[in-house]
Design a protein around this motif. Structure first.
Motif, PDB file in Angstrom:
ATOM      1  N   PHE A   1     -33.626  30.907  31.332  1.00  7.44           N
ATOM      2  CA  PHE A   1     -32.793  32.116  31.389  1.00  7.44           C
ATOM      3  C   PHE A   1     -32.464  32.595  32.810  1.00  7.44           C
ATOM      4  CE2 PHE A   1     -35.216  32.380  27.399  1.00  7.44           C
ATOM      5  CZ  PHE A   1     -34.174  32.507  26.493  1.00  7.44           C
ATOM      6  N   GLY A   2     -33.055  31.976  33.823  1.00  6.91           N
ATOM      7  CA  GLY A   2     -32.887  32.485  35.182  1.00  6.91           C
ATOM      8  C   GLY A   2     -31.556  32.196  35.829  1.00  6.91           C
ATOM      9  N   ARG A   3     -30.824  31.208  35.312  1.00  6.41           N
ATOM     10  CA  ARG A   3     -29.569  30.815  35.953  1.00  6.41           C
ATOM     11  C   ARG A   3     -28.558  31.961  36.002  1.00  6.41           C
ATOM     12  NH1 ARG A   3     -27.920  25.892  37.254  1.00  6.41           N
ATOM     13  NH2 ARG A   3     -29.630  24.980  36.041  1.00  6.41           N
ATOM     14  N   LYS A   4     -28.538  32.790  34.959  1.00  9.63           N
ATOM     15  CA  LYS A   4     -27.564  33.883  34.898  1.00  9.63           C
ATOM     16  C   LYS A   4     -28.103  35.187  35.482  1.00  9.63           C
ATOM     17  CE  LYS A   4     -24.682  32.432  31.012  1.00  9.63           C
ATOM     18  NZ  LYS A   4     -24.095  32.856  29.712  1.00  9.63           N
ATOM     19  N   ALA A   5     -29.365  35.191  35.894  1.00 10.28           N
ATOM     20  CA  ALA A   5     -29.965  36.426  36.411  1.00 10.28           C
ATOM     21  C   ALA A   5     -29.306  36.833  37.725  1.00 10.28           C
ATOM     22  CB  ALA A   5     -31.465  36.243  36.613  1.00 10.28           C
ATOM     23  N   GLU A   6     -29.158  38.141  37.918  1.00  6.15           N
ATOM     24  CA  GLU A   6     -28.566  38.661  39.144  1.00  6.15           C
ATOM     25  C   GLU A   6     -29.475  38.375  40.342  1.00  6.15           C
ATOM     26  OE1 GLU A   6     -25.417  41.043  40.976  1.00  6.15           O
ATOM     27  OE2 GLU A   6     -25.632  40.182  38.989  1.00  6.15           O
ATOM     28  N   THR A   7     -30.765  38.480  40.135  1.00  9.41           N
ATOM     29  CA  THR A   7     -31.735  38.203  41.188  1.00  9.41           C
ATOM     30  C   THR A   7     -33.038  37.730  40.558  1.00  9.41           C
ATOM     31  OG1 THR A   7     -33.027  39.137  43.021  1.00  9.41           O
ATOM     32  CG2 THR A   7     -32.457  40.630  41.227  1.00  9.41           C
ATOM     33  N   LEU A   8     -33.750  36.884  41.275  1.00  9.05           N
ATOM     34  CA  LEU A   8     -35.053  36.409  40.804  1.00  9.05           C
ATOM     35  C   LEU A   8     -36.182  36.882  41.719  1.00  9.05           C
ATOM     36  CD1 LEU A   8     -34.170  32.746  39.751  1.00  9.05           C
ATOM     37  CD2 LEU A   8     -34.696  34.670  38.247  1.00  9.05           C
ATOM     38  N   ASN A   9     -35.888  37.872  42.556  1.00 12.61           N
ATOM     39  CA  ASN A   9     -36.913  38.387  43.453  1.00 12.61           C
ATOM     40  C   ASN A   9     -38.049  39.059  42.692  1.00 12.61           C
ATOM     41  OD1 ASN A   9     -35.485  37.503  45.632  1.00 12.61           O
ATOM     42  ND2 ASN A   9     -34.545  39.473  46.086  1.00 12.61           N
ATOM     43  N   PHE A  10     -37.668  39.683  41.553  1.00 12.23           N
ATOM     44  CA  PHE A  10     -38.658  40.373  40.735  1.00 12.23           C
ATOM     45  C   PHE A  10     -38.550  39.917  39.282  1.00 12.23           C
ATOM     46  CE2 PHE A  10     -38.331  43.154  44.372  1.00 12.23           C
ATOM     47  CZ  PHE A  10     -39.623  43.627  44.550  1.00 12.23           C
ATOM     48  N   ILE A  11     -39.699  39.840  38.624  1.00 11.88           N
ATOM     49  CA  ILE A  11     -39.770  39.562  37.191  1.00 11.88           C
ATOM     50  C   ILE A  11     -40.291  40.811  36.514  1.00 11.88           C
ATOM     51  CG2 ILE A  11     -40.729  38.041  35.418  1.00 11.88           C
ATOM     52  CD1 ILE A  11     -38.911  36.652  37.462  1.00 11.88           C
TER      53      ILE A  11
END
Length: 438
Positions: free
Chosen positions: A137-147
């Motif tokens: 699901f991370g490909r469409k995330a705006e940012t991956l700095n925080f979960i």
């Protein structure tokens, strides 16, 4: 023009904006969909609008359904209602629901800037589970700095830095890493307050939650910066005595530019008529002591300048969150001191100027030159004090009634002080010169 995929999307957007309307569509559609999505987010609203009108229904549907929700929402908020309805109907059910939810928030709420594209996990996940989840699901995330960690009711209970996960053992459970200490913004929070929260926590992204704490989206700092830039531009234009421009200066049609400026100019013109009326009221005193007229521009400009300075300082302090409504008395005490000191400095200079001109023979102020000098000096003290108090207090009054403090434009404050400054000047003159020149 030949497409250049090596360019940054922002540079491509600049190239498109320089093309004619007919060329823009052809050039834009020459890029793959993934590139078009990036390029579209960097385009000015008027160029986006032009492209939308030139696209076929199929092209539009493909673009809108794949745009980031915050970019799409920002676009929809700038368009006419009938066009919004048309575009929303081109969305699939999932995207349509998402768009309608975002548009449903108040126009000045931080929720208008949020995106629902983020990665959320449950406390019972292991670190390895999280990374598998990110790959899906991370490909469409705006940012991956925080979960973001949520419970079974989707209530936010914590957020974790990606670096913290990278340094943890793969079998470690998320529940062992969380401490329930996190920052979040309520969806209904006005943007101005949300900007202060971003500044306080110095974060690249902050989660947006409902009143019940349910996670509904995130806002990234780049979106906040864009809105702050828009706000500051609007405030600067208002403070300069005009309505804010909808487009960049270079793209605003001449008639619209005139229209934006004419309203305030007319209001200020009628206000300045009060200055002429005040001069007419004291016409008799001017005829008896023409020397008083020499210092009218000096007197009223000093008051207007001090008022504009004070208004600039207070409005900026309010925008940065340094001053609240409750601080009005603190500001008044400081500005009284500032006004008296500044007025004293200008008054002293004014008196010394009259003294020097009189004894150097540059101008003959007559036997009552001391009274004239005292009139100018004391008038400057009171007028600068009044200008400082007016310029600092008007923004508080506007904020108290829910209006934008930037409306207290420099020309408006200067005009107010001009009129009242004349009254102060001639009142002081009557005190020092009564029975002499008057």
């Amino acid at each position: 023009m030949e497409q250049n995929s090596a360019l940054h999307p922002a540079d491509i957007a600049e190239e498109i904006s320089r093309l004619t309307k007919g060329e823009q569509h052809q050039y834009f559609m020459g890029y793959p969909l993934e590139d078009r999505l990036e390029i579209f987010s960097f385009l000015e609203v008027d160029v986006q609008y032009t492209l939308i009108k030139s696209m076929t229904e199929q092209e539009l549907s493909e673009l809108l359904n794949n745009l980031k929700p915050d970019t799409r929402n920002e676009l929809l908020s700038e368009l006419p209602d009938d066009l919004i309805k048309y575009l929303i109907n081109l969305l699939n059910e999932r995207e349509k629901q998402m768009a309608l939810e975002l548009i449903g928030y108040k126009e000045d709420s931080i929720a208008r800037l949020m995106t629902p594209m983020y990665v959320q996990v449950r406390p019972y996940y292991t670190v390895d589970d999280v990374f598998r989840h990110i790959k899906v699901f991370g490909r469409k995330a705006e940012t991956l700095n925080f979960i973001y960690v949520v419970d079974e009711k989707n209530v936010l209970i914590d957020d974790l830095k990606i670096g913290q996960l990278l340094l943890s053992d793969g079998s470690t459970k998320i529940s062992d890493l969380i401490d329930y200490n996190f920052a979040a913004i309520k969806a209904s929070t006005p943007m101005e307050e949300a900007f202060e929260i971003f500044q306080k926590y110095d974060r690249s992204a902050l989660p947006i939650v409902t009143e019940a704490g349910v996670l509904v989206g995130i806002v990234t700092f780049d979106d906040v910066l864009d809105r702050i830039e828009d706000r500051d531009t609007e405030d600067i234009q208002r403070f300069g005595g005009m309505e804010e421009l909808d487009l960049a200066y270079t793209k605003t049609p001449l008639l619209q530019l005139v229209q934006k400026r004419a309203g305030w100019l007319i209001i200020l013109f009628f206000s300045e008529m009060l200055t002429a009326s005040a001069m007419g009221f004291f016409e008799g005193e001017l005829e008896k002591a023409v020397v008083l007229a020499l210092f009218v521009p000096l007197i009223i400009s000093s008051g207007g300048n001090s008022g504009s300075q004070a208004a600039s300082l207070i409005i900026r302090a309010m925008a940065l969150g340094e001053l609240k409504l409750k601080d009005w008395w603190y500001v008044m005490k400081r500005e009284v001191s500032s006004g008296l000191i500044l007025g004293g400095i200008l008054g002293t200079i004014g008196f010394l100027r009259i003294l020097a001109w009189h004894f150097l023979g540059l101008y003959d102020y007559g036997p009552y030159w001391i009274a004239i000098g005292l009139t100018v000096a004391v008038s400057l003290v009171f007028i600068v004090l009044w200008g400082t108090l007016s310029g600092s207090f008007i923004p508080f009054i506007l904020r108290r009634f829910g209006l934008d403090p930037a409306t207290a434009s420099a020309p408006f404050v200067a005009t107010l002080v001009d009129v009242s400054g004349l009254i102060i000047y001639f009142t002081v003159a009557a005190f020092f010169l009564q029975g002499k020149l008057l």
